[in-house]
Design a protein around this motif. Structure first.
Motif, short mmCIF file in Angstrom:
data_model
loop_
_atom_site.label_atom_id
_atom_site.label_comp_id
_atom_site.label_asym_id
_atom_site.label_seq_id
_atom_site.Cartn_x
_atom_site.Cartn_y
_atom_site.Cartn_z
N HIS A 42 0.82 -1.21 0.00
CA HIS A 42 0.00 0.00 0.00
C HIS A 42 0.85 1.26 0.00
O HIS A 42 2.05 1.23 0.27
CB HIS A 42 -0.93 0.02 1.22
N MET A 43 0.17 2.34 -0.31
CA MET A 43 0.78 3.66 -0.15
C MET A 43 -0.32 4.62 0.26
O MET A 43 -1.51 4.34 0.09
CB MET A 43 1.45 4.11 -1.45
N VAL A 44 0.09 5.74 0.82
CA VAL A 44 -0.86 6.79 1.16
C VAL A 44 -0.72 7.89 0.12
O VAL A 44 0.41 8.26 -0.24
CB VAL A 44 -0.58 7.35 2.57
N VAL A 45 -1.83 8.40 -0.37
CA VAL A 45 -1.81 9.47 -1.37
C VAL A 45 -2.80 10.56 -0.96
O VAL A 45 -3.93 10.26 -0.59
CB VAL A 45 -2.19 8.92 -2.77
N VAL A 46 -2.33 11.80 -0.97
CA VAL A 46 -3.20 12.95 -0.72
C VAL A 46 -2.86 14.00 -1.76
O VAL A 46 -1.69 14.32 -1.95
CB VAL A 46 -2.95 13.58 0.68
N SER A 47 -3.86 14.54 -2.42
CA SER A 47 -3.57 15.58 -3.39
C SER A 47 -3.94 16.94 -2.82
O SER A 47 -4.69 17.06 -1.85
CB SER A 47 -4.30 15.31 -4.71
N TRP A 48 -3.38 17.97 -3.41
CA TRP A 48 -3.61 19.34 -2.95
C TRP A 48 -3.82 20.24 -4.16
O TRP A 48 -3.16 20.07 -5.19
CB TRP A 48 -2.42 19.83 -2.13
N ASP A 49 -4.72 21.17 -4.03
CA ASP A 49 -4.98 22.15 -5.08
C ASP A 49 -5.13 23.51 -4.40
O ASP A 49 -5.72 23.61 -3.32
CB ASP A 49 -6.29 21.76 -5.80
N ASP A 50 -4.59 24.54 -5.01
CA ASP A 50 -4.60 25.84 -4.32
C ASP A 50 -6.01 26.40 -4.17
O ASP A 50 -6.23 27.31 -3.37
CB ASP A 50 -3.66 26.84 -5.01
N GLU A 51 -6.96 25.88 -4.93
CA GLU A 51 -8.34 26.36 -4.79
C GLU A 51 -9.16 25.50 -3.85
O GLU A 51 -10.00 26.01 -3.11
CB GLU A 51 -9.00 26.42 -6.18
#
Lengths: 379, 379
Positions: A42-51
């Motif tokens: 497994h892996m952990v993934v979190v995305s980010w967007d400036d809006e």
């Protein structure tokens, strides 16, 4: 998740794509023999967007990321990472070593490379969540062994203009790596040449950003082709000692002025060296346990100081301190064609044992954080 | 392909996944309004492995790359790139400007970051092949406009140990970008603060590697928040002028010792600045066309020299030179709270016109390489 990076909120749940299974010893052996880094399931993934801010974290099957060819990280090195280990204790527990310091440093590195700064306590929870699922399968029945954790963040925004990325991805993988911290006979260092400098005041040597590593590889290759393990990075015309490869560097010697025994390492104040967690822990343990028997110094010193101490019989020990190579005795240094030999001593041995005792749970210590196995509910 | 990177061998053919179509003006307009970089329909992709060498190049549909989370480039900035433009001429032809210099520099950058060095002539062919297919669709009927080419290479090897990547990917994209080289009123520069240094002797400022760009973004943000366009990068305690953002920097002034008119830019010999192709072309054109009317100097000068020249009425012009911003007059510089204003003059204007004449085919010149449209056979 919008403003802050958060996890562990049960109302959100974790998405998990493949359930834990029993890992055969054959699979593990195959992994250990591979030339590639082998990650757990497994892996952990979190995305980010400036809006929209941070997305909900996902615990997902380990696999490739999809990145556009114009992603910021592929052109402008908008990337940072952390390195840490989870240790299988003698008592069967899994332990992290001061993970809050890694999580905090990740934020410092992210800011230096114009990436969003994750909340340290939430990042720590994500790291623990991954270990809780994959750790037991790889570390059960292997006391004294460890796995490597790699939280990383990259700018994913498709924009070739040089600017702060408007989108980013934070991911955490867990991997088996060859046990780097046993270098038979100790580590041999070649000093960096006058025309190769790793970091400089006003730069970013103190941050764990990709830009500190790739450019150092040609010098590492030169050292390795000449039979050395790592580069001893010098800075400035006077040859100030800074780091040993990607580790911090310590010497034990008798001071020339009064013969007092001194443990010395480069200072943090000029931002050239990484504020290593193993480094910090060595300094704290030495202050606490050696007391007046050892002068503890964080100040600049040069390669000539080292060679002079060796010539005058005052040089006692040298070791590198970091996560990858742990506490590794340095037994040979070559500078401009001249070699010195150094033998490991009690400070090196004590540092190693004291830290291992904490990491493996042989003594109770608040630097060790026990990670309890868990099977997350599927979301 | 095994040993050398090659293309254009008809026996291999090109794989091409989507055939050229007519691109509507509406699609183009939507692209121009996007905050993201918008690429054309295709890209070139070539992979490399230390055991099997270069793969056959593919001309394929533009789309995401699949990269493992442990890929070297995502952690250690093992990445380099080039920036160049293809110009739509007044005569309807598409032209590259000195592409062989970009291809050669790509090899220099690759070597500095421990990536494989592609053969320059073959890399140039790949760039031309992409333009030949996608160029006409975006540039037809738009004389004087241009598209941006971005050859890039990344280390793809899944290995978290710091080492030269054993696998890499070279890719070339072609994109529309806002016309950066018209900054209304000229460019305003803020000098870098004493604690922020872009590059240093013994570093890698001369190579077009990602590690030079990401770490510069926080200083760029500081400058932009204060109302400036770019950073004037200073080096050393004496404030040596090096670059303007990602461009080279030129001044025209009267020399204090004899009043002679001088065109001055930072030298290449300490490896701090990029060996810009626009920079080199400016120097060559100035030597050829100004003759004895202008002293051409590549030597170090400080920000104090600039401000002194301004105070004494000797400062005539300042411009940046690079692919992205082309020849851009610099009209304001602020250093430690003090401003100077500069007006564009004949050298800036001539450089711009002379180069544009070559790029747009108004004069025949061997720096311009015409790219003929083509439709590759599907493989």
């Amino acid at each position: 998740m919008s403003e802050a990076l958060r996890c562990g909120d049960s109302s959100r749940g974790w998405r998990m794509l493949s359930p834990p299974q029993t890992l055969s010893d054959r699979t593990k052996s195959a992994a250990y023999a591979s030339r590639d880094t082998v990650c757990t399931d497994h892996m952990v993934v979190v995305s980010w967007d400036d809006e929209t801010g941070w997305s909900d974290p996902e615990l997902t099957a380990y696999g490739p990321l999809s990145l556009y060819p114009t992603a910021s990280c592929l052109h402008y090195a908008t990337e940072c990472f952390e390195g840490m280990k989870v240790y299988a204790g003698d008592d069967g527990n899994l332990r992290l070593f001061r993970p809050s310091l890694n999580a905090r440093r990740m934020g410092l590195s992210a800011g230096r490379i114009s990436l969003p700064v994750p909340e340290a306590s939430e990042l720590e929870k994500l790291i623990i969540a991954l270990i809780a699922v994959d750790g037991p399968r790889w570390l059960a029945g292997r006391p004294g062994s460890w796995m490597y954790l790699r939280p990383a963040m990259i700018g994913t925004h498709q924009q070739l203009g040089v600017a702060a990325p408007r989108q980013a991805l934070l991911f955490i993988t867990m991997s088996y790596m060859a046990p780097l911290h046993t270098v038979p006979g100790g580590m041999h260092l070649l000093t960096s040449s006058a025309d190769t400098v790793r970091a400089w005041p006003g730069g970013f040597g103190y941050a764990k950003v990709g830009a500190n590593y790739g450019p150092s590889i040609p010098a590492l290759q030169t050292a390795q082709r000449a039979g050395f393990h790592q580069v001893l990075w010098l800075y400035g015309s006077e040859g100030i000692c800074t780091e040993a490869g990607g580790s911090n560097l310590f010497f034990v010697w008798q001071r020339p002025q009064d013969g007092k025994r001194e443990l010395i390492t480069a200072p943090l104040d000029d931002n050239i060296i990484l504020d290593g967690i193993t480094r910090q822990s060595c300094l704290e343990l030495a202050r606490e346990r050696y007391g007046r028997d050892l002068v503890i110094s964080e100040r600049s010193y040069t390669i000539n100081d080292v060679f002079k101490a060796s010539d005058e019989g005052r040089l006692e020990e040298c070791f590198s301190a970091g996560t990858a190579y742990f506490i590794c005795p340095i037994t040979r240094i070559q500078h401009r064609g001249v070699d010195i030999a150094i033998s490991p001593g009690d400070v090196t041995t004590n540092m190693r044992n004291w830290l291992e005792d904490i990491q493996c749970g042989r003594i109770a210590h608040d630097w060790a954080v026990i990670v309890k196995p868990s099977t997350p509910s599927s979301g």
